[in-house]
Design a protein around this motif. Sequence first.
Motif, PDB file in Angstrom:
ATOM      1  N   THR A   1      -6.073  -3.392   7.245  1.00 42.44           N
ATOM      2  CA  THR A   1      -7.269  -3.842   7.239  1.00 42.44           C
ATOM      3  C   THR A   1      -8.158  -3.447   8.607  1.00 42.44           C
ATOM      4  O   THR A   1      -7.662  -3.743   9.555  1.00 42.44           O
TER       5      THR A   1
ATOM      6  N   ALA B   1     -14.871  -5.644   6.602  1.00 41.40           N
ATOM      7  CA  ALA B   1     -13.567  -5.480   6.220  1.00 41.40           C
ATOM      8  C   ALA B   1     -13.244  -4.522   5.323  1.00 41.40           C
ATOM      9  O   ALA B   1     -13.602  -4.758   4.334  1.00 41.40           O
ATOM     10  N   HIS B   2     -12.402  -3.467   5.419  1.00 39.12           N
ATOM     11  CA  HIS B   2     -11.843  -2.550   4.592  1.00 39.12           C
ATOM     12  C   HIS B   2     -10.150  -2.446   4.475  1.00 39.12           C
ATOM     13  O   HIS B   2      -9.835  -2.236   5.733  1.00 39.12           O
ATOM     14  N   ARG B   3      -9.736  -2.558   3.391  1.00 39.91           N
ATOM     15  CA  ARG B   3      -8.332  -2.795   3.281  1.00 39.91           C
ATOM     16  C   ARG B   3      -8.020  -1.099   2.762  1.00 39.91           C
ATOM     17  O   ARG B   3      -8.403  -0.438   1.836  1.00 39.91           O
TER      18      ARG B   3
ATOM     19  N   SER C   1      -7.217   2.301  -1.485  1.00 36.66           N
ATOM     20  CA  SER C   1      -8.170   1.720  -0.840  1.00 36.66           C
ATOM     21  C   SER C   1      -9.150   1.364  -1.436  1.00 36.66           C
ATOM     22  O   SER C   1      -9.950   1.930  -2.116  1.00 36.66           O
TER      23      SER C   1
END
Lengths: 125, 280
Positions: B13, B20-22, B73
Amino acid sequence: MLETLREMQARVNGLPHLNRLGRLFSCTVLLKIDDAEFYLTFEKGQLTSLFEGPSRKTPWQFSLTLDANALQKFWEPHPAPGFHDIFGLVKIGRATVEGDILLLVKNLRFFKEFMALARQMEQTT
Amino acid sequence: MSAIEPIVGRYVTVDLNGVAHRIYFEEAGQGRPVLCLHTAGADTRQWRHLMNDAGITAANRLIAFDMPRHGKSLPPEGFETEEYLLTTEAYIETVLAVCTALELERPVLAGCSMGGRIALQLAALHADHFSGFVAIEASDFQPAWYDIDWFDRPDAHGGEMGAALVSANISPHAPHAERWNTLWMFMQSGPGVFRGDLSFYTRDDSLIGRLGDIDTQKTPVHLIVGAYDLTCTPEDAKRTADAIDGATLTVMDELGHFPMSEHPDGFRPFFVDALDRMPQ
């Protein structure tokens, strides 16, 4: 040319996967090759009518115009860059598309595979 | 020989513009790190052949990640009300954030298509983070020869239309199975993702004025282009290479716009040659 198109007609009408791909493709396409005009009417992925014009009484939804030499190069087993795809021919200035281009794009895989059928015929004969 | 591939995938992350980006990433090999960027409308699977190539991974640690909204993603929270339009700034931030999160020390950056475009942007703006650049099917800029809005419509399947369009960029020499594996990724692309990528690729010409800032003495730049690429033609790549002092270019006669995916055996020698040009 009409004979080749008739062979393509027989072939597309006998290919279930293309008929399924084109199940929403019902329209008339004007194919202009050099000075000749061919009117191709598709109904649900089947090429139901094919005749040589000119005809001013036949409405069409989109047209593909190209020269016979470019089409022959497109039908080679391994075409040169630009000649390997209908839109490639457009990009290198050897073909033009007019009319409802969105209709073509929505059914682009079907129409590309239909136009390439003569290439497959050359490969199998 | 085991049927299990050596590629290992994990998630990390990262914070991008405060959100927040996974991110999904995968890697294979050891040694010199090589960060690989996929094309528009696709994902890390484009790199799988090279990542499974023991001859390459013996001395190279290949890492690839799915851009947000691509592959595995997820999009960021709130995506359902946003129009996705990738920008140069967001793309740069993403690549640098992944480098930091994965603790990559000056990797070689290898990108294809829009990945190649951003590799050249990073060569101009953030070269100190990398040891060299392999820009595949990459150019300074070219406007779209199609309407990018075709690929995000509620009345049609953007993925199928996108695949049908990009098939124009695949070489007739490509193996049949890999042609269709390559197109499958476009068919799977999420709604509006390909269009959003193309917005960056076909509308942002900011690289043109930055090519002169690239210092190939510090970080080498090698371009590779396929003759069957209608989107980034050999002429586009040559124009770009000519504008970068010291950059090198190789044209691949029988390959198209997705060489590592559409024709892995044909692309391999060109990729090996490119890596040989990069610092160890």
